[in-house]
Enzyme design. Structure first.
Site, mmCIF file in Angstrom:
data_model
loop_
_atom_site.group_PDB
_atom_site.id
_atom_site.type_symbol
_atom_site.label_atom_id
_atom_site.label_comp_id
_atom_site.label_asym_id
_atom_site.label_seq_id
_atom_site.Cartn_x
_atom_site.Cartn_y
_atom_site.Cartn_z
ATOM 1 N N ARG A 81 -4.942 4.012 18.784
ATOM 2 C CA ARG A 81 -4.597 2.583 18.835
ATOM 3 C C ARG A 81 -4.110 2.143 20.214
ATOM 4 O O ARG A 81 -4.267 0.970 20.579
ATOM 5 C CB ARG A 81 -3.549 2.270 17.756
ATOM 6 C CG ARG A 81 -4.142 2.293 16.360
ATOM 7 C CD ARG A 81 -3.115 2.051 15.278
ATOM 8 N NE ARG A 81 -3.783 1.872 13.981
ATOM 9 C CZ ARG A 81 -3.149 1.822 12.818
ATOM 10 N NH1 ARG A 81 -1.824 1.939 12.777
ATOM 11 N NH2 ARG A 81 -3.832 1.649 11.700
ATOM 12 N N ARG A 106 -9.532 13.931 12.121
ATOM 13 C CA ARG A 106 -8.084 13.657 12.105
ATOM 14 C C ARG A 106 -7.356 14.923 11.674
ATOM 15 O O ARG A 106 -7.649 15.491 10.622
ATOM 16 C CB ARG A 106 -7.767 12.484 11.158
ATOM 17 C CG ARG A 106 -8.326 11.168 11.649
ATOM 18 C CD ARG A 106 -7.976 10.015 10.729
ATOM 19 N NE ARG A 106 -6.558 9.679 10.757
ATOM 20 C CZ ARG A 106 -6.019 8.657 10.081
ATOM 21 N NH1 ARG A 106 -6.795 7.887 9.338
ATOM 22 N NH2 ARG A 106 -4.733 8.414 10.146
ATOM 23 N N LYS A 149 0.840 -1.201 0.000
ATOM 24 C CA LYS A 149 0.000 0.000 0.000
ATOM 25 C C LYS A 149 0.874 1.251 0.000
ATOM 26 O O LYS A 149 0.613 2.209 -0.720
ATOM 27 C CB LYS A 149 -0.913 -0.030 1.234
ATOM 28 C CG LYS A 149 -1.775 1.198 1.434
ATOM 29 C CD LYS A 149 -2.845 0.938 2.480
ATOM 30 C CE LYS A 149 -2.302 0.888 3.884
ATOM 31 N NZ LYS A 149 -2.342 2.192 4.569
ATOM 32 N N SER A 150 1.935 1.239 0.805
ATOM 33 C CA SER A 150 2.812 2.409 0.907
ATOM 34 C C SER A 150 3.442 2.750 -0.442
ATOM 35 O O SER A 150 3.485 3.917 -0.851
ATOM 36 C CB SER A 150 3.928 2.150 1.929
ATOM 37 O OG SER A 150 3.391 1.940 3.204
ATOM 38 N N ASP A 187 3.334 1.077 12.623
ATOM 39 C CA ASP A 187 2.227 0.226 12.181
ATOM 40 C C ASP A 187 2.397 -1.235 12.601
ATOM 41 O O ASP A 187 1.453 -2.020 12.502
ATOM 42 C CB ASP A 187 2.054 0.312 10.660
ATOM 43 C CG ASP A 187 1.376 1.603 10.225
ATOM 44 O OD1 ASP A 187 0.776 2.279 11.084
ATOM 45 O OD2 ASP A 187 1.452 1.942 9.036
ATOM 46 N N LYS A 226 -3.968 7.744 14.450
ATOM 47 C CA LYS A 226 -4.216 6.844 13.322
ATOM 48 C C LYS A 226 -5.731 6.721 13.113
ATOM 49 O O LYS A 226 -6.493 7.594 13.500
ATOM 50 C CB LYS A 226 -3.570 5.484 13.600
ATOM 51 C CG LYS A 226 -2.053 5.526 13.723
ATOM 52 C CD LYS A 226 -1.371 5.652 12.381
ATOM 53 C CE LYS A 226 0.134 5.516 12.503
ATOM 54 N NZ LYS A 226 0.804 5.541 11.181
#
Length: 428
Positions: free
Chosen positions: A337, A107, A31-32, A306, A333
């Protein structure tokens, strides 16, 4: 607090682990890398769409936005897309409103917007100051020297770097104070170079990007090391010591920051074997048990935040006390988290301790489990992905709202079933 994410009816999966693992997994593309490649592809003139793009939600919203460029661009829950598209739209002709889910509207984005405004960007808030939605009108920006704190999200820094070649004077980015998530910054610089940009660290705290345009090229995206980490976790928790898992498309020497997972997992009983010694080439990796575990794990996740949830769950499941640092960005995030982990793991009978808003530890303290409650996922893909392997410890483990995994690993549940995990689906 977590009840606010529940709907009137909720999907729940109940997981029962197999006795052993022997499976080959086609991992999702990174994804990055996909998200960076798409922005650079668009800035280079869009001649060569990257190959093997991730099919996750975060990437698909960028693909859709770049393809259609509507006046209102809804990136849903994709934080990376919000940050990257904010910078991209600032240097791209046209006027757009960039918005997302209710959580996205809470956010913070002010640090990035302020930085872009200093470069001359035309950005305004259509709602609450400092938060999406944003009204962005693209234009040629001057560029030059910009100072930003190094302990902000690396996605802010990457977003600024990627538009650097498009700025009239280029970009000199000075990072003040502690620099976190440096591997993600290095990944961005490496990819920019792959597309012909001149961008590099010119001192320990300064990155210089010259006003040299990108060049379009064919580009193949490797598999996702973040996705691989959950298979390391599954193997680490599987009781059968002869089990093994094969993962396709990973690179030895990968620029992905989460590739550090292979080294940390070597301390938790999992060894990594590449099919060849050729670095920089996608290949199949075999995971096996090495039989060795540290009695306690201390690690600073400042460069790979992550992965924190994966290792928190792995350690408690293996009864390994831990102290993890470098977790400050976990609070901004998809959810907080740190709070989510403490809340959900208490349901399983484990008491975690938070320190200074950036550290988590567990000294072995237990509490009475709450057997009648599933694990809530807080609209956060990594809460589902990291807790699912706990099914090796708790038979019939329940995961609430499990489809959040589509944000980064859409086929995760199918891959689990193919590996022998029994997945029962319910509406509750």
């Amino acid at each position: 607090m977590h009840s606010q994410f529940r709907l009137n009816t909720m999907e729940q999966y109940r997981l029962t682990a197999p006795k052993q693992l022997n499976t080959t997994v086609k991992l999702p593309a990174s994804k990055s890398i996909s998200n960076r490649a798409l922005i650079i592809y668009a800035l280079s003139g869009g001649q060569h769409l990257p190959q093997n793009l991730s099919n996750c939600d975060d990437t698909e919203v960028i693909v859709s936005a770049l393809k259609e460029m509507p006046e209102e661009i809804n990136i849903k829950a994709a934080g990376t897309a919000m940050r990257f598209m904010t910078a991209y739209l600032s240097v791209t002709p046209g006027s757009h409103v960039l918005t997302g889910t209710e959580r996205m509207k809470h956010r913070p984005i002010g640090i990035l917007v302020d930085a872009l405004r200093k470069l001359g960007a035309d950005i305004s808030y259509t709602g609450e100051e400092g938060y999406p939605p944003l009204r962005i009108t693209g234009r040629q920006l001057e560029g030059g020297l910009l100072e930003i704190h190094g302990n902000v999200s690396s996605q802010y820094i990457s977003a600024l770097l990627m538009i650097g070649p498009m700025l009239k004077e280029g970009l000199t980015l000075r990072l003040m104070g502690e620099i976190i998530s440096r591997p993600y910054i290095d990944l961005t610089l490496w990819m920019m170079g792959e597309f012909g940009a001149d961008a590099e660290w010119t001192s320990s705290d300064t990155i210089t990007v010259k006003p040299q345009p990108y060049k379009g090229r064919d580009y193949y995206i490797e598999s996702d090391w973040s996705g691989a980490s959950y298979w390391y976790e599954l193997l680490a928790l599987c009781p059968d010591t002869e089990s093994e898992v094969r993962l396709t498309g990973l690179m030895d020497g990968s620029k992905q920051g989460d590739s550090i997972a292979r080294y940390i997992f070597s301390m938790l009983g999992v060894k990594t074997e590449f099919e060849s010694k050729e670095a920089g080439k996608p290949q199949t990796v075999t995971l096996k048990r090495n039989g060795r575990c540290v009695p306690r794990l201390e690690y600073d996740f400042v460069n790979a935040p992550d992965l924190a949830q994966t290792f928190v769950v792995t350690c408690i499941a293996k009864n390994i006390p831990f102290h993890f640092k470098g977790l400050s960005t976990l609070k901004i995030k998809e959810t907080d988290r740190i709070l989510a982990l403490r809340t959900e793991l208490r349901k399983l009978g484990y008491v975690l301790t938070e320190h200074n808003g950036s550290e988590l530890s567990w000294n072995g303290e237990r509490c009475k489990p709450l057997d009648d409650q599933g694990i809530d996922t807080y609209e956060d893909h990594r809460m589902a992905l990291s807790t699912a392997p706990f099914c090796f410890i708790k038979e019939g483990l329940r995961i609430n709202n499990p489809q959040v995994v589509t944000k980064s690993y859409p086929q995760f549940w199918d891959d689990l079933e193919a590996a022998g995990v029994r997945v029962l689906r319910f509406e509750v």
